[in-house]
Design an enzyme around this catalytic site. Structure first.
Site, mmCIF file in Angstrom:
data_model
loop_
_atom_site.group_PDB
_atom_site.id
_atom_site.type_symbol
_atom_site.label_atom_id
_atom_site.label_comp_id
_atom_site.label_asym_id
_atom_site.label_seq_id
_atom_site.Cartn_x
_atom_site.Cartn_y
_atom_site.Cartn_z
ATOM 1 N N GLY A 11 0.842 -1.199 0.000
ATOM 2 C CA GLY A 11 0.000 0.000 0.000
ATOM 3 C C GLY A 11 0.873 1.244 0.000
ATOM 4 C CB SER A 13 1.012 4.013 -4.423
ATOM 5 O OG SER A 13 -0.281 3.476 -4.309
ATOM 6 N NE ARG A 14 -5.287 4.544 -2.155
ATOM 7 C CZ ARG A 14 -6.283 4.291 -2.990
ATOM 8 N NH1 ARG A 14 -6.045 3.702 -4.135
ATOM 9 N NH2 ARG A 14 -7.505 4.628 -2.693
ATOM 10 N N GLY A 50 11.102 10.857 -8.476
ATOM 11 C CA GLY A 50 12.210 10.620 -9.402
ATOM 12 C C GLY A 50 13.495 11.354 -9.069
ATOM 13 C CB VAL A 63 -1.590 -7.544 0.699
ATOM 14 C CG1 VAL A 63 -0.477 -6.646 0.232
ATOM 15 C CG2 VAL A 63 -2.874 -6.786 0.985
ATOM 16 C CB SER A 141 -5.310 1.297 13.663
ATOM 17 O OG SER A 141 -6.261 2.258 14.082
ATOM 18 C CE1 TYR A 154 -8.470 -0.108 9.359
ATOM 19 C CE2 TYR A 154 -8.615 0.668 11.634
ATOM 20 C CZ TYR A 154 -8.010 0.699 10.381
ATOM 21 O OH TYR A 154 -6.936 1.537 10.170
ATOM 22 C CB ALA A 156 -11.126 -8.134 14.840
HETATM 23 N N1 CAA Z 1 -21.311 5.483 20.074
HETATM 24 C C1 CAA Z 1 -22.274 4.585 20.357
HETATM 25 N N2 CAA Z 1 -23.200 4.179 19.475
HETATM 26 C C2 CAA Z 1 -23.143 4.702 18.237
HETATM 27 C C3 CAA Z 1 -22.152 5.631 17.856
HETATM 28 C C4 CAA Z 1 -21.213 6.015 18.833
HETATM 29 N N3 CAA Z 1 -20.227 6.885 18.558
HETATM 30 N N4 CAA Z 1 -22.352 5.946 16.562
HETATM 31 C C5 CAA Z 1 -23.416 5.232 16.140
HETATM 32 N N5 CAA Z 1 -23.893 4.491 17.134
HETATM 33 C C6 CAA Z 1 -25.005 3.573 17.115
HETATM 34 C C7 CAA Z 1 -26.283 4.325 16.853
HETATM 35 O O1 CAA Z 1 -26.815 4.834 18.053
HETATM 36 C C8 CAA Z 1 -27.165 3.217 16.277
HETATM 37 O O2 CAA Z 1 -27.641 2.388 17.297
HETATM 38 P P1 CAA Z 1 -29.199 2.005 17.370
HETATM 39 O O3 CAA Z 1 -29.484 1.297 16.069
HETATM 40 O O4 CAA Z 1 -29.291 1.164 18.560
HETATM 41 O O5 CAA Z 1 -29.887 3.328 17.478
HETATM 42 C C9 CAA Z 1 -26.165 2.373 15.479
HETATM 43 O O6 CAA Z 1 -24.861 2.686 16.023
HETATM 44 C C10 CAA Z 1 -26.182 2.723 13.991
HETATM 45 O O7 CAA Z 1 -26.088 4.117 13.895
HETATM 46 P P2 CAA Z 1 -26.334 4.911 12.515
HETATM 47 O O8 CAA Z 1 -27.676 4.576 11.949
HETATM 48 O O9 CAA Z 1 -25.946 6.330 12.735
HETATM 49 O O10 CAA Z 1 -25.245 4.296 11.694
HETATM 50 P P3 CAA Z 1 -24.849 3.783 10.308
HETATM 51 O O11 CAA Z 1 -25.061 2.333 10.284
HETATM 52 O O12 CAA Z 1 -25.358 4.623 9.199
HETATM 53 O O13 CAA Z 1 -23.271 4.130 10.448
HETATM 54 C C11 CAA Z 1 -21.101 3.963 11.382
HETATM 55 C C12 CAA Z 1 -22.591 3.832 11.627
HETATM 56 C C13 CAA Z 1 -20.671 2.949 10.339
HETATM 57 C C14 CAA Z 1 -20.412 3.640 12.677
HETATM 58 C C15 CAA Z 1 -20.809 5.386 10.874
HETATM 59 O O14 CAA Z 1 -21.233 6.300 11.852
HETATM 60 C C16 CAA Z 1 -19.322 5.588 10.644
HETATM 61 O O15 CAA Z 1 -18.819 5.294 9.568
HETATM 62 N N6 CAA Z 1 -18.625 6.101 11.655
HETATM 63 C C17 CAA Z 1 -17.185 6.352 11.584
HETATM 64 C C18 CAA Z 1 -16.404 5.134 11.962
HETATM 65 C C19 CAA Z 1 -14.947 5.527 12.096
HETATM 66 O O16 CAA Z 1 -14.578 6.294 12.971
HETATM 67 N N7 CAA Z 1 -14.082 4.975 11.228
HETATM 68 C C20 CAA Z 1 -12.683 5.309 11.262
HETATM 69 C C21 CAA Z 1 -12.156 5.233 9.865
HETATM 70 S S1 CAA Z 1 -10.484 5.813 9.764
HETATM 71 C C22 CAA Z 1 -9.605 4.556 10.265
HETATM 72 O O17 CAA Z 1 -10.065 3.476 10.528
HETATM 73 C C23 CAA Z 1 -8.133 4.793 10.369
HETATM 74 C C24 CAA Z 1 -7.653 4.535 11.718
HETATM 75 O O18 CAA Z 1 -6.934 3.543 11.906
HETATM 76 C C25 CAA Z 1 -7.974 5.440 12.809
#
Ligand code: CAA
Length: 246
Positions: A11, A13-14, A50, A63, A141, A154, A156
């Site tokens: 990975g 390249s980005r 380059g 991978v 992470s 992720y 896990a």
């Molecule tokens: N704390 C507790 N509960 C939460 C919450 C939080 N922060 N966020 C959402 N929930 C709960 C909601 O209350 C809901 O529960 P109920 O169904 O019981 O009401 C449930 O989760 C689903 O909520 P949504 O309908 O809002 O959620 P969704 O399914 O559309 O999306 C999500 C949920 C996937 C978590 C979305 O909010 C998201 O993508 N969040 C960001 C996740 C994140 O931080 N990813 C990091 C990426 S970067 C990375 O990974 C790099 C690194 O190493 C750091």
């Protein structure tokens, strides 16, 4: 300096991987940068680097496929004769709460983020053992330590890298090979930019330093762990997370 040394960076390249590639090339290494689908982005990075001290070659591969990893490692060994550093950096997210996560969402993230480290390390291992030296750095992470809503797969996979790294560190300590983890927090990359705005704002509010990290801030720690003088550091976890988890 890494003159005459060869690094494989998956990975590479980005995002954080591109910063690691840039760092190693600037220190004089030859970087074999792996990519899967982002050919254009990889070629742009190669063109941009380059004029640096070292050099770069691009290697398309998956991978999550052991045979493909063996092919890439053999390609690098045939072309460059050695591999000094393996940086297992490639990673993906498929963020969904567990209720919505499919078995495929689970498996894909585990395969790309965790099995990849097995695949690549296994592919390069006998070469490093034969030469009696090597550095393996696995990019985990903060989420592997804390968990996160929507990231059971992720988290896990990234937690798995801790156990994998410490085990191989033990196995390889008497063979001149170190294995360490770098665990970044939220770094300003495409991956983090994809977090929904409201969710990202909540994350940044919790970071003691009050900002996202920079990819270069991670890259320099990876570089440090690969230096000859870092031979006594193995099985360690270096966090680069602005104080988000201590
Ligand atoms: N704390 C507790 N509960 C939460 C919450 C939080 N922060 N966020 C959402 N929930 C709960 C909601 O209350 C809901 O529960 P109920 O169904 O019981 O009401 C449930 O989760 C689903 O909520 P949504 O309908 O809002 O959620 P969704 O399914 O559309 O999306 C999500 C949920 C996937 C978590 C979305 O909010 C998201 O993508 N969040 C960001 C996740 C994140 O931080 N990813 C990091 C990426 S970067 C990375 O990974 C790099 C690194 O190493 C750091």
């Amino acid at each position: 300096m890494f003159s005459g040394k060869v690094a494989i960076i998956t990975g590479g390249s980005r995002g954080i991987g591109a910063a690691i590639t840039q760092h190693f090339v600037s220190k004089g290494a030859h970087v074999a940068a792996g990519y899967n689908r982002g050919k254009e982005q990889a070629e742009n990075l190669a063109a941009q680097l380059g004029r640096e001290k070292g050099s770069i070659s691009l290697h398309q591969g998956r991978v999550d496929d052991f045979a493909d990893c063996q092919r890439v490692v053999n390609e690098v060994l045939e072309k460059h004769g050695r591999v000094d550093y393996l940086i297992n950096n490639a990673g993906i997210t498929i963020d969904k709460t567990l209720r919505k996560m499919s078995p495929e969402d689970w498996q894909q993230v585990l395969s790309v983020n965790l099995s990849s480290a097995f695949n690549m390390t296994k592919a390069v291992l006998e070469h490093m053992i034969g030469r009696g030296s090597g550095r393996v750095v696995n990019i985990s992470s903060v989420i592997g330590e804390t968990g996160n809503v929507g990231q059971a797969n992720y988290a896990a996979s990234k937690a798995g890298l801790f156990g994998f790294t410490k085990s191989i560190a033990l196995e390889l300590a008497n063979k001149g090979i170190t294995a360490n983890v770098v665990a970044p927090g939220f770094i300003g990359t495409e991956m983090v930019a994809a977090i929904p705005e409201a969710a990202l704002a909540k994350v940044v509010a919790k970071i003691p330093t009050g900002r996202l990290g920079k990819p270069e801030e991670v890259a320099r720690v990876v570089g440090f762990l690969c230096e000859d003088d870092s031979a006594y550091i193995t099985g360690a976890v270096y966090t680069v997370n602005g104080g988000l988890d201590m």
